[in-house]
Motif scaffolding. Sequence first.
Motif, PDB file in Angstrom:
ATOM      1  N   PRO A 120       0.823  -1.227   0.000  1.00  0.00           N
ATOM      2  CA  PRO A 120       0.000   0.000   0.000  1.00  0.00           C
ATOM      3  C   PRO A 120       0.853   1.271   0.000  1.00  0.00           C
ATOM      4  CG  PRO A 120      -0.923  -1.590   1.532  1.00  0.00           C
ATOM      5  CD  PRO A 120       0.409  -2.138   1.089  1.00  0.00           C
ATOM      6  N   SER A 121       1.959   1.267   0.750  1.00  0.00           N
ATOM      7  CA  SER A 121       2.842   2.443   0.764  1.00  0.00           C
ATOM      8  C   SER A 121       3.511   2.638  -0.587  1.00  0.00           C
ATOM      9  CB  SER A 121       3.911   2.302   1.850  1.00  0.00           C
ATOM     10  OG  SER A 121       3.327   2.310   3.123  1.00  0.00           O
ATOM     11  N   LEU A 122       3.962   1.533  -1.179  1.00  0.00           N
ATOM     12  CA  LEU A 122       4.587   1.612  -2.500  1.00  0.00           C
ATOM     13  C   LEU A 122       3.603   2.172  -3.518  1.00  0.00           C
ATOM     14  CD1 LEU A 122       6.899   1.055  -4.479  1.00  0.00           C
ATOM     15  CD2 LEU A 122       6.035  -1.290  -4.676  1.00  0.00           C
ATOM     16  N   PHE A 123       2.368   1.692  -3.484  1.00  0.00           N
ATOM     17  CA  PHE A 123       1.357   2.191  -4.412  1.00  0.00           C
ATOM     18  C   PHE A 123       1.113   3.686  -4.210  1.00  0.00           C
ATOM     19  CE2 PHE A 123      -0.650  -2.297  -4.586  1.00  0.00           C
ATOM     20  CZ  PHE A 123       0.276  -2.695  -5.532  1.00  0.00           C
ATOM     21  N   SER A 124       1.112   4.130  -2.965  1.00  0.00           N
ATOM     22  CA  SER A 124       0.928   5.570  -2.692  1.00  0.00           C
ATOM     23  C   SER A 124       2.056   6.382  -3.307  1.00  0.00           C
ATOM     24  CB  SER A 124       0.874   5.818  -1.186  1.00  0.00           C
ATOM     25  OG  SER A 124      -0.285   5.266  -0.638  1.00  0.00           O
ATOM     26  N   PHE A 125       3.283   5.907  -3.166  1.00  0.00           N
ATOM     27  CA  PHE A 125       4.425   6.606  -3.772  1.00  0.00           C
ATOM     28  C   PHE A 125       4.292   6.623  -5.290  1.00  0.00           C
ATOM     29  CE2 PHE A 125       6.521   6.156   0.310  1.00  0.00           C
ATOM     30  CZ  PHE A 125       7.333   7.277   0.361  1.00  0.00           C
ATOM     31  N   ILE A 169       6.250  10.445 -13.474  1.00  0.00           N
ATOM     32  CA  ILE A 169       6.862   9.466 -14.374  1.00  0.00           C
ATOM     33  C   ILE A 169       7.734   8.544 -13.522  1.00  0.00           C
ATOM     34  CG2 ILE A 169       8.450   9.108 -16.312  1.00  0.00           C
ATOM     35  CD1 ILE A 169       7.714  11.954 -17.242  1.00  0.00           C
ATOM     36  N   TYR A 170       7.579   7.246 -13.729  1.00  0.00           N
ATOM     37  CA  TYR A 170       8.403   6.277 -13.021  1.00  0.00           C
ATOM     38  C   TYR A 170       9.617   5.957 -13.890  1.00  0.00           C
ATOM     39  CZ  TYR A 170      10.039   1.926 -11.038  1.00  0.00           C
ATOM     40  OH  TYR A 170      10.839   0.953 -10.494  1.00  0.00           O
ATOM     41  N   ILE A 171      10.799   5.985 -13.299  1.00  0.00           N
ATOM     42  CA  ILE A 171      12.030   5.675 -14.032  1.00  0.00           C
ATOM     43  C   ILE A 171      12.590   4.359 -13.524  1.00  0.00           C
ATOM     44  CG2 ILE A 171      14.370   6.411 -14.593  1.00  0.00           C
ATOM     45  CD1 ILE A 171      13.409   9.312 -14.207  1.00  0.00           C
ATOM     46  N   SER A 172      12.743   3.425 -14.436  1.00  0.00           N
ATOM     47  CA  SER A 172      13.322   2.118 -14.140  1.00  0.00           C
ATOM     48  C   SER A 172      14.685   2.070 -14.818  1.00  0.00           C
ATOM     49  CB  SER A 172      12.412   1.009 -14.684  1.00  0.00           C
ATOM     50  OG  SER A 172      12.970  -0.248 -14.431  1.00  0.00           O
ATOM     51  N   SER A 173      15.727   2.009 -14.013  1.00  0.00           N
ATOM     52  CA  SER A 173      17.079   2.189 -14.573  1.00  0.00           C
ATOM     53  C   SER A 173      17.976   0.968 -14.419  1.00  0.00           C
ATOM     54  CB  SER A 173      17.737   3.397 -13.911  1.00  0.00           C
ATOM     55  OG  SER A 173      17.786   3.202 -12.500  1.00  0.00           O
ATOM     56  N   SER A 174      17.416  -0.203 -14.610  1.00  0.00           N
ATOM     57  CA  SER A 174      18.214  -1.428 -14.491  1.00  0.00           C
ATOM     58  C   SER A 174      19.395  -1.388 -15.466  1.00  0.00           C
ATOM     59  CB  SER A 174      17.354  -2.651 -14.797  1.00  0.00           C
ATOM     60  OG  SER A 174      18.160  -3.813 -14.782  1.00  0.00           O
ATOM     61  N   ILE A 175      20.536  -1.875 -15.002  1.00  0.00           N
ATOM     62  CA  ILE A 175      21.703  -1.945 -15.893  1.00  0.00           C
ATOM     63  C   ILE A 175      21.942  -3.374 -16.377  1.00  0.00           C
ATOM     64  CG2 ILE A 175      22.820   0.104 -14.921  1.00  0.00           C
ATOM     65  CD1 ILE A 175      24.673  -1.827 -13.362  1.00  0.00           C
ATOM     66  N   ASN A 176      21.008  -4.269 -16.073  1.00  0.00           N
ATOM     67  CA  ASN A 176      21.128  -5.659 -16.491  1.00  0.00           C
ATOM     68  C   ASN A 176      20.180  -5.910 -17.668  1.00  0.00           C
ATOM     69  OD1 ASN A 176      21.147  -8.411 -16.838  1.00  0.00           O
ATOM     70  ND2 ASN A 176      20.604  -8.918 -14.731  1.00  0.00           N
ATOM     71  N   GLY A 193       9.227  -5.909 -10.558  1.00  0.00           N
ATOM     72  CA  GLY A 193       7.942  -5.736  -9.895  1.00  0.00           C
ATOM     73  C   GLY A 193       7.508  -4.293  -9.862  1.00  0.00           C
ATOM     74  N   THR A 194       8.458  -3.384  -9.558  1.00  0.00           N
ATOM     75  CA  THR A 194       8.055  -1.980  -9.460  1.00  0.00           C
ATOM     76  C   THR A 194       7.664  -1.402 -10.822  1.00  0.00           C
ATOM     77  OG1 THR A 194      10.370  -1.286  -9.481  1.00  0.00           O
ATOM     78  CG2 THR A 194       9.282  -1.459  -7.321  1.00  0.00           C
ATOM     79  N   LEU A 195       8.283  -1.881 -11.897  1.00  0.00           N
ATOM     80  CA  LEU A 195       7.873  -1.432 -13.231  1.00  0.00           C
ATOM     81  C   LEU A 195       6.430  -1.868 -13.488  1.00  0.00           C
ATOM     82  CD1 LEU A 195       8.352  -0.216 -16.041  1.00  0.00           C
ATOM     83  CD2 LEU A 195       9.336  -2.418 -16.710  1.00  0.00           C
ATOM     84  N   SER A 196       6.120  -3.112 -13.167  1.00  0.00           N
ATOM     85  CA  SER A 196       4.743  -3.608 -13.338  1.00  0.00           C
ATOM     86  C   SER A 196       3.778  -2.824 -12.465  1.00  0.00           C
ATOM     87  CB  SER A 196       4.667  -5.089 -12.972  1.00  0.00           C
ATOM     88  OG  SER A 196       5.457  -5.850 -13.853  1.00  0.00           O
ATOM     89  N   TYR A 197       4.161  -2.596 -11.220  1.00  0.00           N
ATOM     90  CA  TYR A 197       3.297  -1.842 -10.313  1.00  0.00           C
ATOM     91  C   TYR A 197       3.094  -0.408 -10.795  1.00  0.00           C
ATOM     92  CZ  TYR A 197       3.661  -5.548  -6.765  1.00  0.00           C
ATOM     93  OH  TYR A 197       3.602  -6.722  -6.068  1.00  0.00           O
ATOM     94  N   ALA A 198       4.161   0.209 -11.309  1.00  0.00           N
ATOM     95  CA  ALA A 198       4.040   1.588 -11.795  1.00  0.00           C
ATOM     96  C   ALA A 198       3.040   1.665 -12.949  1.00  0.00           C
ATOM     97  CB  ALA A 198       5.403   2.121 -12.230  1.00  0.00           C
ATOM     98  N   LEU A 199       3.182   0.775 -13.901  1.00  0.00           N
ATOM     99  CA  LEU A 199       2.236   0.755 -15.019  1.00  0.00           C
ATOM    100  C   LEU A 199       0.825   0.455 -14.518  1.00  0.00           C
ATOM    101  CD1 LEU A 199       4.440  -1.155 -17.600  1.00  0.00           C
ATOM    102  CD2 LEU A 199       3.694   1.231 -17.784  1.00  0.00           C
ATOM    103  N   GLY A 200       0.723  -0.479 -13.582  1.00  0.00           N
ATOM    104  CA  GLY A 200      -0.579  -0.864 -13.048  1.00  0.00           C
ATOM    105  C   GLY A 200      -1.282   0.238 -12.281  1.00  0.00           C
ATOM    106  N   THR A 201      -0.497   1.146 -11.702  1.00  0.00           N
ATOM    107  CA  THR A 201      -1.110   2.281 -11.003  1.00  0.00           C
ATOM    108  C   THR A 201      -1.330   3.459 -11.954  1.00  0.00           C
ATOM    109  OG1 THR A 201       1.074   3.043 -10.233  1.00  0.00           O
ATOM    110  CG2 THR A 201      -0.216   1.694  -8.714  1.00  0.00           C
ATOM    111  N   GLY A 202      -1.075   3.219 -13.233  1.00  0.00           N
ATOM    112  CA  GLY A 202      -1.347   4.253 -14.227  1.00  0.00           C
ATOM    113  C   GLY A 202      -0.280   5.320 -14.315  1.00  0.00           C
ATOM    114  N   ARG A 203       0.970   4.925 -14.265  1.00  0.00           N
ATOM    115  CA  ARG A 203       2.071   5.870 -14.390  1.00  0.00           C
ATOM    116  C   ARG A 203       2.802   5.644 -15.704  1.00  0.00           C
ATOM    117  NH1 ARG A 203       0.592   9.757 -12.088  1.00  0.00           N
ATOM    118  NH2 ARG A 203      -1.285   8.609 -12.375  1.00  0.00           N
TER     119      ARG A 203
END
Length: 141
Positions: free
Chosen positions: A33-38, A44-51, A58-68
């Motif tokens: 719930p806290s993650l979703f609030s953030f 804009i959510y930035i996912s900066s994986s170097i791999n 998970g956070t990329l999926s959650y960001a898209l799922g919360t409409g970001r």
Amino acid sequence: MREKEYRIELLKLVKKLGLQNHVKFYDQYLSLPSLFSFLKATDIYISSSINPNQAVSGTLSYALGTGRAVISTQFAQAKEVVTPDVGRLVAIKDSRAITKVLLDLLSDKNRLEHMHLNAYNKTRYMLWSHVAEKYINLLKL
């Protein structure tokens, strides 16, 4: 570099760049719930994986799922789910590209709102309730 050392380096960089009033670190595990609030509070959510072989985020999926809308480096999952209508892909370790795309997306609030809506709508199939329904229907065959 270990996690704690990395955070210390980030804190030093924020101070060096004079960004103390714009960046805040939360050194704690966040409940969903806290993650979703953030995530809902972000533009804009930035996912900066170097791999490049990272299978999922998970956070990329959650960001898209919360409409970001998202900006992501080109790792495996991001290449599948980040389309131009929900975000932008950039090369790994290309901070200039992230900056350019970020400024571009923030310059057009209408486009950004459409991207948020598209991200939300395009991820409904990922909901556990939908996945469970698919499995139930598959087992009925």
